[in-house]
Design a protein around this motif. Structure first.
Motif, PDB file in Angstrom:
ATOM      1  N   THR A   3       0.809  -1.232   0.000  1.00 40.69           N
ATOM      2  CA  THR A   3       0.000   0.000   0.000  1.00 40.69           C
ATOM      3  C   THR A   3       0.838   1.277   0.000  1.00 40.69           C
ATOM      4  O   THR A   3       0.269   2.371   0.021  1.00 40.69           O
ATOM      5  CB  THR A   3      -0.934   0.036   1.225  1.00 40.69           C
ATOM      6  N   ASN A  54       2.355   3.030  -2.106  1.00 43.08           N
ATOM      7  CA  ASN A  54       2.187   4.000  -3.185  1.00 43.08           C
ATOM      8  C   ASN A  54       0.725   4.347  -3.460  1.00 43.08           C
ATOM      9  O   ASN A  54       0.413   5.012  -4.446  1.00 43.08           O
ATOM     10  CB  ASN A  54       2.837   3.473  -4.469  1.00 43.08           C
ATOM     11  N   VAL A  55      -0.178   3.893  -2.567  1.00 44.51           N
ATOM     12  CA  VAL A  55      -1.606   4.163  -2.759  1.00 44.51           C
ATOM     13  C   VAL A  55      -1.991   5.411  -1.973  1.00 44.51           C
ATOM     14  O   VAL A  55      -1.757   5.501  -0.767  1.00 44.51           O
ATOM     15  CB  VAL A  55      -2.460   2.962  -2.288  1.00 44.51           C
ATOM     16  N   GLN A  56      -2.598   6.367  -2.628  1.00 42.83           N
ATOM     17  CA  GLN A  56      -3.005   7.599  -1.970  1.00 42.83           C
ATOM     18  C   GLN A  56      -4.152   7.344  -0.993  1.00 42.83           C
ATOM     19  O   GLN A  56      -5.029   6.518  -1.255  1.00 42.83           O
ATOM     20  CB  GLN A  56      -3.422   8.637  -3.008  1.00 42.83           C
ATOM     21  N   PRO A  57      -4.164   8.057   0.128  1.00 44.54           N
ATOM     22  CA  PRO A  57      -5.153   7.796   1.191  1.00 44.54           C
ATOM     23  C   PRO A  57      -6.606   7.940   0.750  1.00 44.54           C
ATOM     24  O   PRO A  57      -7.483   7.247   1.273  1.00 44.54           O
ATOM     25  CB  PRO A  57      -4.796   8.847   2.255  1.00 44.54           C
ATOM     26  N   ASN A  58      -6.891   8.834  -0.183  1.00 44.91           N
ATOM     27  CA  ASN A  58      -8.277   9.091  -0.570  1.00 44.91           C
ATOM     28  C   ASN A  58      -8.818   8.115  -1.610  1.00 44.91           C
ATOM     29  O   ASN A  58      -9.985   8.187  -1.998  1.00 44.91           O
ATOM     30  CB  ASN A  58      -8.415  10.525  -1.099  1.00 44.91           C
ATOM     31  N   VAL A  59      -7.962   7.199  -2.076  1.00 48.64           N
ATOM     32  CA  VAL A  59      -8.375   6.234  -3.094  1.00 48.64           C
ATOM     33  C   VAL A  59      -8.996   5.012  -2.423  1.00 48.64           C
ATOM     34  O   VAL A  59      -8.482   4.505  -1.436  1.00 48.64           O
ATOM     35  CB  VAL A  59      -7.165   5.806  -3.959  1.00 48.64           C
ATOM     36  N   LYS A  66      -9.547   1.494  -1.419  1.00 50.42           N
ATOM     37  CA  LYS A  66      -8.601   0.372  -1.400  1.00 50.42           C
ATOM     38  C   LYS A  66      -9.355  -0.945  -1.215  1.00 50.42           C
ATOM     39  O   LYS A  66     -10.015  -1.157  -0.201  1.00 50.42           O
ATOM     40  CB  LYS A  66      -7.577   0.555  -0.270  1.00 50.42           C
TER      41      LYS A  66
END
Length: 271
Positions: free
Chosen positions: A171, A173-178, A180
């Motif tokens: 996780t 590289n996953v932006q918080p607002n996306v 998941k």
């Protein structure tokens, strides 16, 4: 004579009952509603299969493929134990995968049985060659009309890393607002999925508790013991929802009772 007749009827009933509980495919449908679901993904349908473990549903897995087709999937998730380490037969499971990839994009994470075969690289190579998206402690972004969601996949902890270590890698590289969405074989570490702020988890492993007692739930699951907490359906804590599939096949215990093989369908809804 009557006693023999009754015994005969009873035996036939038991045989039919056990056959149905191990071969009759059922579909369970759920909805996941959240404000984080992008508008362009509203109505996205995900079909999950788990724990096939070399089980056979019709010649060349035709019954399984046909049943999945009826769910009209946009995505198909395979959440581990595609094979069984006790009777390894990758070709039997690949028969199902060859049909599934013709229906929708397929995403896969391994389970403990794949690790136990010591043939993970072979399994990964065969699945990748069929066009399956193999997620090995990583994430991928899918996009519609400029909007995105993240599909995250982690390996089974038997592979050598802890769940926390794998989630940190997957996780990062996953932006918080996306939004998941996580594929993870084991449900018993739900608290860790919650800690990492995963929105929607797809899991299996528990086989529905193997024997399901009406009004109580599953009897036993590896990693959870007697009367396990996470065996089937939806579980929610905070902003995290976990869907646990009862799975399709069996391993050490060859029978399911009140627990037919399951295909799980989840539809995303914009709140």
């Amino acid at each position: 004579m009557k006693k023999l007749l009754y015994v005969g009827f009873f035996v036939v009933f038991i045989v039919i009952f056990l056959y149905v509980n191990n071969h009759w495919l059922v579909v369970s449908k759920y909805e996941f509603e959240s404000e984080k679901v992008p508008a362009s993904f509203d109505g996205l349908r995900i079909t999950q299969i788990s724990d096939l473990q070399d089980a056979l549903f019709g010649e060349h897995q035709e019954r399984l493929i046909a049943k999945v087709k009826t769910t009209n999937p946009d995505l198909i998730f395979i959440t581990g134990d595609l094979v069984d380490s006790n009777r390894y037969d990758l070709e039997r499971s690949l028969q199902a995968v060859r049909g599934l990839v013709k229906l929708a994009d397929v995403y896969y994470v391994l389970g403990n049985h794949e690790v136990a075969t010591n043939k993970v690289n072979e399994i990964y190579e065969e699945l990748s060659s069929l066009g399956v998206h193999v997620l090995s402690n990583e994430s991928t972004i899918i996009e519609r009309d400029g909007e995105r969601l993240a599909i995250v996949g982690i390996e089974d902890p038997l592979s050598g890393r802890t769940t926390k270590e794998m989630l940190e890698i997957a996780t990062r590289n996953v932006q918080p607002n996306v939004l998941k969405i996580l594929l993870a074989h084991r449900p018993e570490v739900f608290d860790t999925y919650v800690e990492f702020g995963i929105d929607l988890v797809f899991s299996g492993h528990a086989h529905g508790g193997q024997v399901r007692i009406p009004g109580i739930g599953g009897l036993y699951a590896r990693g959870q013991g007697i009367f396990p907490k996470y065996t089937a359906g939806l579980y929610k804590e905070g902003t995290t929802t976990m869907a646990v599939s009862r799975g399709l096949g069996n391993s050490t215990v060859p029978m399911r009772i009140f627990n037919p093989p399951e295909i799980l369908v989840m539809e995303l809804k914009k709140n």
